[in-house]
Scaffold this motif. Sequence first.
Motif, PDB file in Angstrom:
ATOM      1  N   GLY A 137      -3.500  14.357 -94.279  1.00  0.00           N
ATOM      2  CA  GLY A 137      -2.793  15.744 -95.588  1.00  0.00           C
ATOM      3  C   GLY A 137      -2.860  16.883 -94.826  1.00  0.00           C
ATOM      4  N   GLU A 138      -3.764  17.011 -94.224  1.00  0.00           N
ATOM      5  CA  GLU A 138      -3.895  18.185 -93.707  1.00  0.00           C
ATOM      6  C   GLU A 138      -3.163  19.030 -92.327  1.00  0.00           C
ATOM      7  OE1 GLU A 138      -8.102  19.747 -91.615  1.00  0.00           O
ATOM      8  OE2 GLU A 138      -8.599  17.686 -93.929  1.00  0.00           O
ATOM      9  N   LYS A 139      -3.001  20.330 -92.258  1.00  0.00           N
ATOM     10  CA  LYS A 139      -2.205  21.660 -91.059  1.00  0.00           C
ATOM     11  C   LYS A 139      -2.530  20.370 -89.912  1.00  0.00           C
ATOM     12  CE  LYS A 139      -0.382  24.552 -94.165  1.00  0.00           C
ATOM     13  NZ  LYS A 139      -0.528  26.369 -93.937  1.00  0.00           N
ATOM     14  N   CYS A 140      -1.464  20.801 -89.191  1.00  0.00           N
ATOM     15  CA  CYS A 140      -1.321  20.046 -87.694  1.00  0.00           C
ATOM     16  C   CYS A 140      -1.836  20.790 -87.285  1.00  0.00           C
ATOM     17  CB  CYS A 140      -0.030  19.081 -87.064  1.00  0.00           C
ATOM     18  SG  CYS A 140      -0.037  19.686 -85.437  1.00  0.00           S
ATOM     19  N   PRO A 141      -3.095  20.887 -86.090  1.00  0.00           N
ATOM     20  CA  PRO A 141      -3.934  22.483 -86.024  1.00  0.00           C
ATOM     21  C   PRO A 141      -2.876  22.878 -84.616  1.00  0.00           C
ATOM     22  CG  PRO A 141      -5.248  20.786 -85.039  1.00  0.00           C
ATOM     23  CD  PRO A 141      -3.895  19.873 -85.765  1.00  0.00           C
ATOM     24  N   HIS A 142      -1.308  22.337 -83.859  1.00  0.00           N
ATOM     25  CA  HIS A 142       0.022  22.976 -83.133  1.00  0.00           C
ATOM     26  C   HIS A 142       0.488  23.484 -84.415  1.00  0.00           C
ATOM     27  CE1 HIS A 142       2.048  23.456 -79.517  1.00  0.00           C
ATOM     28  NE2 HIS A 142       3.154  23.242 -80.523  1.00  0.00           N
ATOM     29  N   CYS A 143       1.490  22.904 -85.222  1.00  0.00           N
ATOM     30  CA  CYS A 143       2.393  22.867 -85.597  1.00  0.00           C
ATOM     31  C   CYS A 143       2.550  23.258 -87.616  1.00  0.00           C
ATOM     32  CB  CYS A 143       3.505  21.968 -85.261  1.00  0.00           C
ATOM     33  SG  CYS A 143       3.386  20.209 -86.328  1.00  0.00           S
ATOM     34  N   ASP A 144       1.478  22.914 -87.454  1.00  0.00           N
ATOM     35  CA  ASP A 144       1.433  23.681 -88.742  1.00  0.00           C
ATOM     36  C   ASP A 144       1.452  22.060 -90.184  1.00  0.00           C
ATOM     37  OD1 ASP A 144      -0.417  25.514 -88.732  1.00  0.00           O
ATOM     38  OD2 ASP A 144       1.154  26.657 -89.353  1.00  0.00           O
ATOM     39  N   MET A 145       2.476  20.872 -89.508  1.00  0.00           N
ATOM     40  CA  MET A 145       3.140  20.167 -90.399  1.00  0.00           C
ATOM     41  C   MET A 145       1.698  19.032 -90.759  1.00  0.00           C
ATOM     42  SD  MET A 145       5.801  17.007 -89.778  1.00  0.00           S
ATOM     43  CE  MET A 145       6.821  18.061 -89.490  1.00  0.00           C
ATOM     44  N   PRO A 146       1.765  18.419 -92.178  1.00  0.00           N
ATOM     45  CA  PRO A 146       0.472  18.216 -92.602  1.00  0.00           C
ATOM     46  C   PRO A 146       0.732  16.428 -91.663  1.00  0.00           C
ATOM     47  CG  PRO A 146       2.125  18.792 -94.544  1.00  0.00           C
ATOM     48  CD  PRO A 146       2.998  18.894 -92.972  1.00  0.00           C
ATOM     49  N   LEU A 147      -0.535  15.895 -91.447  1.00  0.00           N
ATOM     50  CA  LEU A 147      -1.338  14.846 -90.723  1.00  0.00           C
ATOM     51  C   LEU A 147      -1.296  14.045 -91.640  1.00  0.00           C
ATOM     52  CD1 LEU A 147      -4.293  16.117 -89.196  1.00  0.00           C
ATOM     53  CD2 LEU A 147      -1.542  16.383 -88.354  1.00  0.00           C
ATOM     54  N   ASP A 148      -0.536  13.000 -90.691  1.00  0.00           N
ATOM     55  CA  ASP A 148      -0.284  11.773 -91.699  1.00  0.00           C
ATOM     56  C   ASP A 148      -1.074  10.162 -90.789  1.00  0.00           C
ATOM     57  OD1 ASP A 148       1.256   9.462 -93.833  1.00  0.00           O
ATOM     58  OD2 ASP A 148       3.260  10.204 -92.496  1.00  0.00           O
ATOM     59  N   ASN A 149      -0.582   9.125 -91.877  1.00  0.00           N
ATOM     60  CA  ASN A 149      -1.965   8.266 -91.465  1.00  0.00           C
ATOM     61  C   ASN A 149      -1.193   6.594 -91.820  1.00  0.00           C
ATOM     62  OD1 ASN A 149      -4.377   6.972 -90.737  1.00  0.00           O
ATOM     63  ND2 ASN A 149      -4.306   6.320 -93.405  1.00  0.00           N
ATOM     64  N   ILE A 150      -1.324   5.785 -90.279  1.00  0.00           N
ATOM     65  CA  ILE A 150      -0.936   4.630 -90.496  1.00  0.00           C
ATOM     66  C   ILE A 150      -2.173   3.479 -90.432  1.00  0.00           C
ATOM     67  CG2 ILE A 150       1.936   4.772 -90.134  1.00  0.00           C
ATOM     68  CD1 ILE A 150       0.692   4.621 -87.739  1.00  0.00           C
ATOM     69  N   LYS A 151      -1.730   2.320 -90.515  1.00  0.00           N
ATOM     70  CA  LYS A 151      -3.218   1.750 -90.159  1.00  0.00           C
ATOM     71  C   LYS A 151      -2.500   0.407 -89.293  1.00  0.00           C
ATOM     72  CE  LYS A 151      -6.220   1.269 -94.144  1.00  0.00           C
ATOM     73  NZ  LYS A 151      -6.698   0.283 -94.732  1.00  0.00           N
ATOM     74  N   LEU A 152      -2.737   0.078 -88.067  1.00  0.00           N
ATOM     75  CA  LEU A 152      -3.373  -0.375 -87.416  1.00  0.00           C
ATOM     76  C   LEU A 152      -4.137  -1.352 -86.799  1.00  0.00           C
ATOM     77  CD1 LEU A 152      -1.192   1.842 -84.564  1.00  0.00           C
ATOM     78  CD2 LEU A 152      -0.306   0.561 -86.167  1.00  0.00           C
ATOM     79  N   ASN A 153      -4.232  -2.242 -86.559  1.00  0.00           N
ATOM     80  CA  ASN A 153      -4.689  -3.092 -86.822  1.00  0.00           C
ATOM     81  C   ASN A 153      -5.531  -3.099 -88.079  1.00  0.00           C
ATOM     82  OD1 ASN A 153      -3.533  -5.015 -84.634  1.00  0.00           O
ATOM     83  ND2 ASN A 153      -4.641  -3.942 -82.731  1.00  0.00           N
ATOM     84  N   GLY A 154      -5.705  -2.407 -88.738  1.00  0.00           N
ATOM     85  CA  GLY A 154      -7.153  -2.175 -90.189  1.00  0.00           C
ATOM     86  C   GLY A 154      -7.704  -1.570 -89.957  1.00  0.00           C
ATOM     87  N   ARG A 155      -7.228  -0.194 -88.481  1.00  0.00           N
ATOM     88  CA  ARG A 155      -7.900   0.822 -87.939  1.00  0.00           C
ATOM     89  C   ARG A 155      -6.803   2.044 -88.838  1.00  0.00           C
ATOM     90  NH1 ARG A 155     -12.241   0.106 -85.387  1.00  0.00           N
ATOM     91  NH2 ARG A 155     -12.655   1.843 -85.561  1.00  0.00           N
ATOM     92  N   ALA A 156      -7.201   2.759 -89.932  1.00  0.00           N
ATOM     93  CA  ALA A 156      -6.809   4.157 -89.762  1.00  0.00           C
ATOM     94  C   ALA A 156      -5.974   4.990 -88.596  1.00  0.00           C
ATOM     95  CB  ALA A 156      -7.438   5.064 -90.869  1.00  0.00           C
ATOM     96  N   SER A 157      -5.555   5.636 -88.354  1.00  0.00           N
ATOM     97  CA  SER A 157      -4.519   6.471 -87.341  1.00  0.00           C
ATOM     98  C   SER A 157      -4.189   7.738 -87.839  1.00  0.00           C
ATOM     99  CB  SER A 157      -3.484   4.970 -86.685  1.00  0.00           C
ATOM    100  OG  SER A 157      -4.267   4.224 -85.925  1.00  0.00           O
ATOM    101  N   VAL A 158      -4.248   8.629 -87.889  1.00  0.00           N
ATOM    102  CA  VAL A 158      -3.920   9.346 -88.005  1.00  0.00           C
ATOM    103  C   VAL A 158      -2.852  10.780 -87.361  1.00  0.00           C
ATOM    104  CG1 VAL A 158      -4.520  12.297 -89.037  1.00  0.00           C
ATOM    105  CG2 VAL A 158      -5.539  10.289 -89.869  1.00  0.00           C
ATOM    106  N   TYR A 159      -2.197  10.946 -87.234  1.00  0.00           N
ATOM    107  CA  TYR A 159      -0.921  11.434 -86.201  1.00  0.00           C
ATOM    108  C   TYR A 159      -0.167  12.507 -86.782  1.00  0.00           C
ATOM    109  CZ  TYR A 159       2.614   9.025 -88.479  1.00  0.00           C
ATOM    110  OH  TYR A 159       4.351   8.710 -89.121  1.00  0.00           O
ATOM    111  N   CYS A 160       0.134  12.931 -86.056  1.00  0.00           N
ATOM    112  CA  CYS A 160       1.680  14.492 -86.699  1.00  0.00           C
ATOM    113  C   CYS A 160       2.723  13.892 -86.588  1.00  0.00           C
ATOM    114  CB  CYS A 160       0.717  15.499 -85.607  1.00  0.00           C
ATOM    115  SG  CYS A 160       2.132  17.064 -86.173  1.00  0.00           S
ATOM    116  N   PRO A 161       3.609  13.517 -87.585  1.00  0.00           N
ATOM    117  CA  PRO A 161       5.167  13.314 -87.214  1.00  0.00           C
ATOM    118  C   PRO A 161       6.062  14.433 -86.173  1.00  0.00           C
ATOM    119  CG  PRO A 161       4.368  13.082 -89.386  1.00  0.00           C
ATOM    120  CD  PRO A 161       2.953  13.888 -88.882  1.00  0.00           C
TER     121      PRO A 161
END
Length: 304
Positions: free
Chosen positions: A274-298
């Motif tokens: 939900g915070e801004k990407c340090p590079h492009c300011d787009m809100p960071l998203d999150n998905i779960k992979l194998n039950g682990r949170a995986s935050v990324y910039c779309p």
Amino acid sequence: MPELPEVETTKTSLKPLLGQQVNAVQVFQPKLRWQMPSDLEDLVGYTLHSVERRAKYLIITFTQAINEQAQQQLPARQLIMHLGMSGSLQQHPFGTDKRKHDHLIITFSAADCVNSTATQLHYHDPRRFGAVLWYEDYSSKLLDHLGPEPLSPDFTADYLYHLIQRTVKADDASDKTSKKRPIARPIKSVIMEQKVVVGVGNIYATESLYLAGIHPATPAHQLSYDQISVLVKHIKDILQKAIVLGGSTLRDFTIASGQTGYFQQTLNVYGKQGEKCPHCDMPLDNIKLNGRASVYCPNCQPLP
């Protein structure tokens, strides 16, 4: 959970105890992930010789003085330790009170010192998911299946790419991986598998993929050699940086000296949904992979 940089930092922080003699061993709660050995008190009189790390395990070697009657070196004893989900090893002055969740205390001092100068090493583990075991009893079960160390020369783009693609190198025509299909699991899941490479936990996998511009759910076999090369470089760089900064202080992890790490202050995306990407300011998203949170910039890490 303490990851590779935290365990490496713990290993380094134990150096002041090298050459110190074990004066006492106190076990308060033997029921961890596996039952502690009932004969740990046999270490009394032994000297701490070395501390090594393999993946997230500490291998601690103790040696005895030469037996004057037998005129030979007595066999060394080795412990294998894992910090589990919440464990830590902390040094305290002799006489420090036991805290809740201190399950093991080993007291050290130089051979010519009295108790007032001794140091207590406390194994602290609130969740009791760690391990303190004799190396000879568990090393095969715990270590034989592990992949290469990420900071070693064995972990290369060439290694990871060929493992994912199941291709045969020119100098290894007998490799049976050529008969298997390429690995299609998400790349984040692959680099977190201990049989592929050890010690790349959730924090460092998330940060490395962000810096490499790779979506965590990308099927591994779709990555080019160049993308794998960039990813391997960032894994090595970020783990080395984390070690220099003393690891990440998440929840209650501290190293043996009681100090905390500072790497968490440099995180780009981990835990920042939900915070801004340090590079492009787009809100960071999150998905779960194998039950682990995986935050990324779309935007910076598009899914192919």
